[in-house]
Design an enzyme around this catalytic site. Structure first.
Site, short mmCIF file in Angstrom:
data_model
loop_
_atom_site.label_atom_id
_atom_site.label_comp_id
_atom_site.label_asym_id
_atom_site.label_seq_id
_atom_site.Cartn_x
_atom_site.Cartn_y
_atom_site.Cartn_z
N HIS A 6 -44.03 -3.70 22.55
CA HIS A 6 -45.08 -4.52 23.18
C HIS A 6 -44.56 -5.48 24.26
O HIS A 6 -45.34 -6.00 25.03
CB HIS A 6 -45.78 -5.36 22.12
CG HIS A 6 -46.62 -4.57 21.17
ND1 HIS A 6 -46.14 -3.52 20.45
CD2 HIS A 6 -47.93 -4.70 20.83
CE1 HIS A 6 -47.12 -3.02 19.69
NE2 HIS A 6 -48.21 -3.72 19.91
N GLU A 17 -51.67 -7.48 21.24
CA GLU A 17 -52.79 -6.67 20.74
C GLU A 17 -54.13 -7.35 20.95
O GLU A 17 -55.16 -6.70 21.06
CB GLU A 17 -52.57 -6.31 19.28
CG GLU A 17 -51.24 -5.59 19.14
CD GLU A 17 -51.20 -4.47 18.15
OE1 GLU A 17 -51.85 -4.60 17.12
OE2 GLU A 17 -50.48 -3.49 18.41
N ASP A 50 -45.29 6.07 17.60
CA ASP A 50 -45.11 4.63 17.46
C ASP A 50 -45.93 4.17 16.27
O ASP A 50 -46.81 4.89 15.78
CB ASP A 50 -45.58 3.92 18.74
CG ASP A 50 -45.43 2.41 18.64
OD1 ASP A 50 -44.37 1.94 18.17
OD2 ASP A 50 -46.39 1.68 18.98
N SER A 51 -45.65 2.95 15.84
CA SER A 51 -46.44 2.37 14.75
C SER A 51 -47.89 2.13 15.18
O SER A 51 -48.75 1.92 14.34
CB SER A 51 -45.81 1.05 14.34
OG SER A 51 -45.73 0.19 15.46
N CYS A 108 -38.80 -4.30 21.62
CA CYS A 108 -40.07 -4.01 20.95
C CYS A 108 -41.00 -3.36 21.96
O CYS A 108 -41.02 -3.76 23.14
CB CYS A 108 -40.69 -5.31 20.41
SG CYS A 108 -42.33 -5.07 19.70
N CYS A 166 -41.07 3.44 18.95
CA CYS A 166 -41.08 2.19 18.18
C CYS A 166 -39.65 1.70 17.92
O CYS A 166 -38.83 2.45 17.37
CB CYS A 166 -41.77 2.50 16.85
SG CYS A 166 -41.87 1.12 15.73
N1 DGL Z 1 -43.78 -0.78 17.56
C1 DGL Z 1 -43.12 -1.90 16.95
C2 DGL Z 1 -41.74 -2.09 17.57
O1 DGL Z 1 -41.45 -1.64 18.64
C3 DGL Z 1 -43.93 -3.17 17.11
C4 DGL Z 1 -45.19 -3.19 16.28
C5 DGL Z 1 -44.93 -3.09 14.80
O2 DGL Z 1 -44.39 -4.03 14.19
O3 DGL Z 1 -45.23 -2.05 14.24
O4 DGL Z 1 -40.91 -2.67 16.94
#
Ligand code: DGL
Length: 261
Positions: free
Chosen positions: A181, A147, A6-7, A179, A69
């Site tokens: 989160h 976050e 993931d990011s 997403c 992600c």
């Molecule tokens: N992990 C990203 C997503 O699911 C969210 C956080 C980011 O923008 O990197 O889109």
């Protein structure tokens, strides 16, 4: 090992589902916390990062890659599928299929700006059924709120309400949480969008797909390690990382810092 990237740490919502539904399998997780967020970056940059993230996992023994992600799934899944010699799971298609089978005709999608701008959810839904109406809404403030662990603050509720208002006017019946989160905001989203709207959690759906895949591919399934001892890596280890991880995962895990790229 099952490799998940993931990011950042948001992808732990996918790991949480793997722990629930596939508790025997050993996980290697990489969160690109040094370069997060991906949701505001260009397509080229997201593809470059996704390639490096996946390579790190493969070099450390992953036999399956799960792109947790949504942003990387939206932009880089096809590239990785072509380039990597292992099964690649992404979160868009499983969520779309669940939404298409649940809807009576109007689906809403929320995600980062990059995910929504890519148009991939809308295109994938239309490919499945061109008669379904799709309403999309980028929600860029939700990632930083999660976050900061502002999960129940009045400000968070207000912002969620504002983002969801267009959907209420359009009377969607299904909403994709596009997403990493957003699953932790499910209760607030549910309360604001209305109990009748079905929420589709891309983390839950991708793990259902992975489970089916493992049941149907016994040779690969047998070769996966099942001795626990999960590994968690990040590209920057700030004090927030274990704090957010505990919120998302419901338990403490130990992170190691690595350089990728
Ligand atoms: N992990 C990203 C997503 O699911 C969210 C956080 C980011 O923008 O990197 O889109």
């Amino acid at each position: 090992m099952i490799g998940v990237f993931d990011s950042g740490v948001g992808g732990l919502t996918v790991v949480r589902e793997i722990f629930k539904k596939l508790p025997d399998y050993k996980i290697i997780y990489f969160g690109d916390t040094a370069r997060t967020p991906y949701g505001t970056k260009s397509k080229e940059t997201i593809i470059k990062y996704a390639r490096e993230d996946a390579k790190f996992l493969l070099d450390h023994g992953a036999k399956i890659i799960v792109i947790a992600c949504n942003t990387a799934s939206a932009v880089a899944a096809d590239v990785l599928r072509k380039e990597l010699g292992v099964p690649v799971f992404e979160v868009i298609m499983p969520a779309v299929q669940a939404a298409v089978s649940a809807t009576r005709g109007k689906i809403g999608v929320i995600g980062t700006r990059a995910t929504i701008t890519s148009g991939v959810y809308e295109a994938t839904i239309k490919k499945e059924n061109k008669n379904i109406e799709v309403e999309s809404q980028p929600c860029p403030l939700l990632v930083p709120l999660v976050e900061e662990a502002w999960l129940n603050q009045p400000e968070t509720k207000k912002i969620v309400r504002k983002y969801l208002q267009p959907f209420k006017n359009k009377q969607i019946d299904t909403l994709i949480l596009g997403c990493t989160h957003y699953p932790v905001l499910k209760n607030i989203i549910k309360a604001r969008i209305g109990r009748k709207v079905k929420l589709v959690d891309s983390a839950e759906e991708v793990v259902e797909d992975l489970k089916k895949f493992l049941a149907e591919n016994s040779e690969l399934e047998k070769s996966l390690e099942k001795d626990g001892g999960h590994k968690f890596f990040v590209s920057d280890l700030t004090p927030q990382v274990p704090r957010i991880a505990e919120k998302l995962l419901g338990q403490n895990v130990k992170f190691e810092k690595v350089e990728v790229g």
